[in-house]
Design a protein around this motif. Structure first.
Motif, PDB file in Angstrom:
ATOM      1  N   MET A   1       0.831  -1.203   0.000  1.00  0.00           N
ATOM      2  CA  MET A   1       0.000   0.000   0.000  1.00  0.00           C
ATOM      3  C   MET A   1       0.868   1.257   0.000  1.00  0.00           C
ATOM      4  N   GLN A   2       1.941   1.247   0.758  1.00  0.00           N
ATOM      5  CA  GLN A   2       2.839   2.397   0.816  1.00  0.00           C
ATOM      6  C   GLN A   2       3.400   2.712  -0.567  1.00  0.00           C
ATOM      7  N   ALA A   3       3.771   1.693  -1.314  1.00  0.00           N
ATOM      8  CA  ALA A   3       4.327   1.895  -2.652  1.00  0.00           C
ATOM      9  C   ALA A   3       3.305   2.547  -3.583  1.00  0.00           C
ATOM     10  N   VAL A   4       2.038   2.142  -3.471  1.00  0.00           N
ATOM     11  CA  VAL A   4       0.983   2.730  -4.298  1.00  0.00           C
ATOM     12  C   VAL A   4       0.775   4.198  -3.939  1.00  0.00           C
ATOM     13  N   VAL A   5       0.701   4.487  -2.650  1.00  0.00           N
ATOM     14  CA  VAL A   5       0.508   5.864  -2.187  1.00  0.00           C
ATOM     15  C   VAL A   5       1.698   6.732  -2.583  1.00  0.00           C
ATOM     16  N   ASP A   6       2.903   6.207  -2.448  1.00  0.00           N
ATOM     17  CA  ASP A   6       4.103   6.958  -2.836  1.00  0.00           C
ATOM     18  C   ASP A   6       4.077   7.290  -4.329  1.00  0.00           C
ATOM     19  N   ALA A   7       3.637   6.331  -5.145  1.00  0.00           N
ATOM     20  CA  ALA A   7       3.558   6.576  -6.586  1.00  0.00           C
ATOM     21  C   ALA A   7       2.518   7.640  -6.903  1.00  0.00           C
ATOM     22  N   ALA A   8       1.366   7.587  -6.229  1.00  0.00           N
ATOM     23  CA  ALA A   8       0.320   8.589  -6.444  1.00  0.00           C
ATOM     24  C   ALA A   8       0.827   9.984  -6.090  1.00  0.00           C
ATOM     25  N   ASN A   9       1.560  10.083  -4.993  1.00  0.00           N
ATOM     26  CA  ASN A   9       2.118  11.379  -4.602  1.00  0.00           C
ATOM     27  C   ASN A   9       3.191  11.845  -5.576  1.00  0.00           C
ATOM     28  N   ALA A  10       4.061  10.927  -5.997  1.00  0.00           N
ATOM     29  CA  ALA A  10       5.150  11.291  -6.906  1.00  0.00           C
ATOM     30  C   ALA A  10       4.623  11.727  -8.270  1.00  0.00           C
ATOM     31  N   GLU A  11       3.546  11.089  -8.719  1.00  0.00           N
ATOM     32  CA  GLU A  11       2.965  11.417 -10.029  1.00  0.00           C
ATOM     33  C   GLU A  11       2.040  12.627  -9.961  1.00  0.00           C
ATOM     34  N   ASN A  12       1.795  13.131  -8.752  1.00  0.00           N
ATOM     35  CA  ASN A  12       0.934  14.304  -8.566  1.00  0.00           C
ATOM     36  C   ASN A  12      -0.418  14.100  -9.250  1.00  0.00           C
ATOM     37  N   VAL A  13      -1.045  12.959  -8.965  1.00  0.00           N
ATOM     38  CA  VAL A  13      -2.308  12.614  -9.625  1.00  0.00           C
ATOM     39  C   VAL A  13      -3.457  13.452  -9.066  1.00  0.00           C
ATOM     40  N   ASP A  14      -4.537  13.515  -9.832  1.00  0.00           N
ATOM     41  CA  ASP A  14      -5.724  14.253  -9.400  1.00  0.00           C
ATOM     42  C   ASP A  14      -6.541  13.472  -8.387  1.00  0.00           C
ATOM     43  N   PHE A  15      -6.466  12.146  -8.455  1.00  0.00           N
ATOM     44  CA  PHE A  15      -7.112  11.330  -7.437  1.00  0.00           C
ATOM     45  C   PHE A  15      -6.542   9.922  -7.454  1.00  0.00           C
ATOM     46  N   LEU A  16      -6.831   9.205  -6.387  1.00  0.00           N
ATOM     47  CA  LEU A  16      -6.399   7.822  -6.201  1.00  0.00           C
ATOM     48  C   LEU A  16      -7.654   6.977  -5.996  1.00  0.00           C
ATOM     49  N   ILE A  17      -7.769   5.872  -6.728  1.00  0.00           N
ATOM     50  CA  ILE A  17      -8.945   5.025  -6.599  1.00  0.00           C
ATOM     51  C   ILE A  17      -8.530   3.568  -6.440  1.00  0.00           C
ATOM     52  N   GLN A  18      -9.231   2.869  -5.557  1.00  0.00           N
ATOM     53  CA  GLN A  18      -9.009   1.428  -5.399  1.00  0.00           C
ATOM     54  C   GLN A  18     -10.308   0.707  -5.750  1.00  0.00           C
ATOM     55  N   LEU A  19     -10.160  -0.452  -6.431  1.00  0.00           N
ATOM     56  CA  LEU A  19     -11.303  -1.146  -7.037  1.00  0.00           C
ATOM     57  C   LEU A  19     -11.849  -2.290  -6.194  1.00  0.00           C
ATOM     58  N   GLY A  20     -11.623  -2.256  -4.878  1.00  0.00           N
ATOM     59  CA  GLY A  20     -12.253  -3.257  -4.024  1.00  0.00           C
ATOM     60  C   GLY A  20     -11.295  -4.281  -3.458  1.00  0.00           C
TER      61      GLY A  20
END
Length: 327
Positions: A48-67
């Motif tokens: 989970m940390q790796a996913v969150v770190d990537a979202a922050n590094a890519e400066n995305v508009d949102f983060l979504i998880q599919l279940g």
């Protein structure tokens, strides 16, 4: 004087038009992940940390998880803190295993979801979250509730009529291009997916262009892309593992204390790093940058598994995807 005034107005309008075009063309970027099952793996937190770190590094508009995410229990509280390290907007899709111990109402409230299905806008795009977690038995639609779905698979994974009526109205209410998210895939896993596809295709026909362009799903712990009547269906692999539904010699993969603590490992093939995608949308199309991992040995081929489990490729990656908006 009039000529200068006209020329000045022309320049201002031209600049405004260019500015408007630039505004309309601003890309939307989001990070997408599915089936983390974070409490059920020895390295769930790190994934989970790796996913969150990537979202922050890519400066995305949102983060979504599919279940199939995390639970509401005390074990999952540290995981929730990791998820919350992404400070932007975060969205959830209900997965079947999210309802192993909870009702939909409990899970929706616990994670602050707008509802079991909902929609939102970002820039020039309209995003729709769907709920395929319903049984259909003897003519009745029954919500998944505290693991009641462990029955005949032909009775599982339905979208209910109330939601489908809402979907029709929601699609008709926007002129933006639409992107869908669901846990179960509309193209293969939903048992009434053909009815859902009829709604999507009818809206594209009514709109006169490919308004519904793509639908993302998880659940199957696999990766593929299907195009059906102009709509692209993207299967997002699990962030963590493939469920093999047979013993996978995990005693060679983890020490005994790990296998004893995390019982699902016995039937799983874990990846050596987490999988997720970074999706970018603009007026030209959709592009997703995927990730690639390796199976922790023994690999599927080493234990004699086929290249597909049923109709789903047995792979350890999320492939890059590009969808061209032709009209």
């Amino acid at each position: 004087m009039k000529t200068k005034l006209f020329y000045g107005i022309f320049i201002v309008l031209s600049m405004w038009g260019l500015y408007s075009c630039k505004q309309a063309e601003k890309p939307i970027k989001f990070a997408i992940v599915s089936d983390l099952h974070a409490p059920d793996l020895p390295d769930g937190r790190e994934r989970m940390q790796a996913v969150v770190d990537a979202a922050n590094a890519e400066n995305v508009d949102f983060l979504i998880q599919l279940g199939d995410f995390i639970r509401l229990d005390s074990v999952s509280q540290p995981l929730q803190k990791v998820w919350d390290q992404y400070k932007g907007e975060k969205y959830h899709v209900l997965g079947n295993h999210d309802l192993d111990k909870y009702s939909k109402e409990e899970f929706v409230a616990g994670f602050g979801m707008p509802g079991r299905y909902y929609s939102f806008d970002k820039g020039d795009f309209h995003f729709i979250v769907l709920d395929g977690n319903n049984l259909f038995d003897e003519g009745k639609y029954i919500p998944y509730n505290k693991a009641n779905y462990y029955v005949d698979s032909r009775k599982r994974a339905f979208m209910d009529p109330e939601q489908m009526e809402w979907l029709k109205k929601d699609l008709a209410s926007t002129t933006k291009r639409c992107i869908l998210f669901s846990h179960q895939s509309i193209d293969r896993a939903m048992n009434n997916g053909y009815d859902v596809r009829d709604i999507l295709e009818a809206e594209n026909k009514r709109a006169g262009f490919t308004k519904v362009v793509a639908a993302f799903s998880g659940h199957n712990h696999s990766n593929y892309t299907d195009v059906i009547n102009g709509i692209t269906y993207v299967q997002i692999n699990s962030a963590s593992y493939v469920w093999a539904d047979c013993e996978t010699q995990t005693e060679k993969r983890y020490p005994a204390e790990i296998n004893d603590k995390y019982s699902l490992l016995k039937y799983s093939l874990t990846f050596d790093k987490p999988l997720y995608g970074i999706v970018t949308l603009d007026h030209n199309g959709l592009s997703m940058k995927g990730t690639e991992a390796k199976f922790l040995p023994p690999t599927p081929s080493e234990i004699g598994l086929p290249e597909k489990l049923g109709s789903f490729p047995l792979v350890s990656f999320i492939k890059d995807v590009f969808v061209d908006f032709k009209d």
